[in-house]
Design a protein around this motif. Structure first.
Motif, mmCIF file in Angstrom:
data_model
loop_
_atom_site.group_PDB
_atom_site.id
_atom_site.type_symbol
_atom_site.label_atom_id
_atom_site.label_comp_id
_atom_site.label_asym_id
_atom_site.label_seq_id
_atom_site.Cartn_x
_atom_site.Cartn_y
_atom_site.Cartn_z
ATOM 1 N N CYS A 42 -2.504 -20.206 -53.345
ATOM 2 C CA CYS A 42 -2.706 -21.655 -53.244
ATOM 3 C C CYS A 42 -1.985 -22.176 -52.007
ATOM 4 O O CYS A 42 -0.912 -21.688 -51.659
ATOM 5 C CB CYS A 42 -2.165 -22.360 -54.495
ATOM 6 N N TYR A 44 -0.957 -25.211 -51.868
ATOM 7 C CA TYR A 44 -0.041 -26.239 -52.361
ATOM 8 C C TYR A 44 1.097 -25.572 -53.142
ATOM 9 O O TYR A 44 0.976 -24.413 -53.564
ATOM 10 C CB TYR A 44 -0.775 -27.193 -53.304
ATOM 11 N N ARG A 45 2.135 -26.340 -53.372
ATOM 12 C CA ARG A 45 3.228 -25.930 -54.265
ATOM 13 C C ARG A 45 3.638 -27.145 -55.089
ATOM 14 O O ARG A 45 4.641 -27.800 -54.798
ATOM 15 C CB ARG A 45 4.441 -25.413 -53.468
ATOM 16 N N CYS A 46 2.858 -27.452 -56.089
ATOM 17 C CA CYS A 46 3.150 -28.636 -56.898
ATOM 18 C C CYS A 46 4.378 -28.381 -57.775
ATOM 19 O O CYS A 46 4.523 -27.289 -58.332
ATOM 20 C CB CYS A 46 1.953 -28.978 -57.777
ATOM 21 N N TRP A 48 5.112 -29.315 -60.669
ATOM 22 C CA TRP A 48 4.859 -29.043 -62.087
ATOM 23 C C TRP A 48 3.694 -28.075 -62.293
ATOM 24 O O TRP A 48 3.082 -28.072 -63.363
ATOM 25 C CB TRP A 48 4.598 -30.343 -62.836
ATOM 26 N N CYS A 49 3.415 -27.250 -61.309
ATOM 27 C CA CYS A 49 2.277 -26.322 -61.431
ATOM 28 C C CYS A 49 2.355 -25.522 -62.736
ATOM 29 O O CYS A 49 3.396 -24.944 -63.052
ATOM 30 C CB CYS A 49 2.266 -25.352 -60.250
ATOM 31 N N VAL A 55 -0.178 -18.560 -58.115
ATOM 32 C CA VAL A 55 0.221 -19.318 -56.923
ATOM 33 C C VAL A 55 1.317 -18.590 -56.133
ATOM 34 O O VAL A 55 1.167 -18.314 -54.943
ATOM 35 C CB VAL A 55 0.724 -20.728 -57.324
ATOM 36 N N GLY A 90 -7.657 -21.703 -60.047
ATOM 37 C CA GLY A 90 -6.637 -20.940 -59.343
ATOM 38 C C GLY A 90 -5.257 -21.300 -59.835
ATOM 39 O O GLY A 90 -5.102 -21.715 -60.989
ATOM 40 N N GLY A 91 -4.351 -21.320 -58.830
ATOM 41 C CA GLY A 91 -4.495 -21.285 -57.397
ATOM 42 C C GLY A 91 -5.478 -22.348 -56.866
ATOM 43 O O GLY A 91 -5.884 -23.246 -57.564
ATOM 44 N N GLN A 117 -7.913 -28.946 -55.431
ATOM 45 C CA GLN A 117 -7.199 -30.174 -55.063
ATOM 46 C C GLN A 117 -7.876 -30.926 -53.918
ATOM 47 O O GLN A 117 -7.509 -32.045 -53.600
ATOM 48 C CB GLN A 117 -5.740 -29.869 -54.695
ATOM 49 N N LYS A 136 -3.712 -34.279 -55.896
ATOM 50 C CA LYS A 136 -2.436 -34.262 -56.621
ATOM 51 C C LYS A 136 -1.622 -35.534 -56.363
ATOM 52 O O LYS A 136 -1.438 -35.951 -55.227
ATOM 53 C CB LYS A 136 -1.627 -33.026 -56.210
HETATM 54 FE FE1 SF4 Z 1 -1.883 -25.126 -56.516
HETATM 55 FE FE2 SF4 Z 1 -2.939 -26.511 -58.574
HETATM 56 FE FE3 SF4 Z 1 -0.596 -25.226 -58.866
HETATM 57 FE FE4 SF4 Z 1 -0.744 -27.410 -57.327
HETATM 58 S S1 SF4 Z 1 -1.093 -27.318 -59.559
HETATM 59 S S2 SF4 Z 1 0.314 -25.479 -56.817
HETATM 60 S S3 SF4 Z 1 -2.783 -27.207 -56.461
HETATM 61 S S4 SF4 Z 1 -2.589 -24.281 -58.513
#
Ligand code: SF4
Length: 248
Positions: A42, A44-46, A48-49, A55, A90-91, A117, A136
């Motif tokens: 991924c 991104y690095r959310c 609260w993923c 990821v 995903g990811g 996203q 996000k």
């Molecule tokens: Fe990636 Fe979705 Fe996790 Fe955000 S929530 S890091 S967009 S997989």
């Protein structure tokens, strides 16, 4: 779409897991029998993923490189050859070469929904049966590039497209309203945030269901008080039933 990479069918797909059939637990297809293909990686690095195993590079070893044919063979095996809905998640599945898989699957009658996203646009978005754009909100710690989100929409011309925004708090809610304002012609699904990341190999992964229920009630009240009647507020059914356990 000049800058969008074209499909290369022989490229391998990085797969974190393929599982199902089970029901789709969220969004527009909630309750629909589905086989899930979760890709690895991924952009991104959310904060609260809830899919860190798909990821973080520390799980990279567990991802496998499959051809499109190998993925469709596994989907066929799991579904007993019955052409169900396939969810690509995903990811960020948009960073994987999925155009060939969609083509092969369609030839067998499968349908494909993809959730992303909205940070990477692909030509093959136009071949999907459903594109779920899930930009996000501020609580994720990520920033939305509105231009890229628009590129994703443009790439998916002719494909049913919906929006889904996870909401933890007031700032996220305001963000969801902003997304809806910019894309007022798309259906909007709101989902209360799910705070607890899953221990990747823990079968007993549990979530703070009371916290989620409380956030869900707050969200329903917030939407109705605002008379935002176009938005649909939905829980994550699979989290209610199984917590954050993987592969359900
Ligand atoms: Fe990636 Fe979705 Fe996790 Fe955000 S929530 S890091 S967009 S997989």
């Amino acid at each position: 779409m000049g800058g969008i990479p074209a499909v290369k069918v022989d490229e391998k797909i990085r797969v974190s897991e393929i599982f199902g059939p089970t029901i789709q637990g969220e969004g527009a297809l909630i309750g629909v029998p589905t086989v899930f293909v979760r890709t690895g990686g991924c952009d991104y690095r959310c904060r609260w993923c809830d899919s860190l195993h798909a990821v973080d590079s520390e799980y990279r070893e567990s991802w496998k490189a499959f051809t499109s044919q190998e993925v469709i063979d596994e989907i066929s095996r799991l579904s007993g050859g019955v052409p169900l809905m396939v969810s690509l998640s995903g990811g960020n599945p948009a960073i994987q070469p999925l155009g060939g898989l969609i083509e092969l699957g369609h030839a067998k009658g499968y349908r494909f929904a993809l959730e992303t996203q909205g940070s990477v646009a692909r030509r093959w978005f136009a071949d999907l049966d459903l594109l779920v754009l899930s930009p996000k909100p501020p609580s994720s710690g990520m920033e939305t590039d509105w231009g890229l989100l628009q590129d994703c929409r443009n790439a998916a011309q002719g494909t049913d497209t919906i929006l889904k925004v996870v909401v933890f708090d007031e700032a996220d809610y305001a963000y969801a309203r902003e997304v809806a304002k910019r894309h007022h012609d798309l259906p909007m699904y709101l989902q209360p945030g799910n705070h607890t990341p899953p221990p990747p190999d823990d079968d007993k992964a549990v979530v703070d269901q009371n916290g989620i229920d409380e956030r869900m009630r707050w969200l329903v009240d917030r939407v109705t008080a605002d008379k935002w009647f176009e938005a649909r507020v939905l829980p994550q059914l699979h989290v209610m039933l199984w917590g954050n356990k993987r592969g359900v």
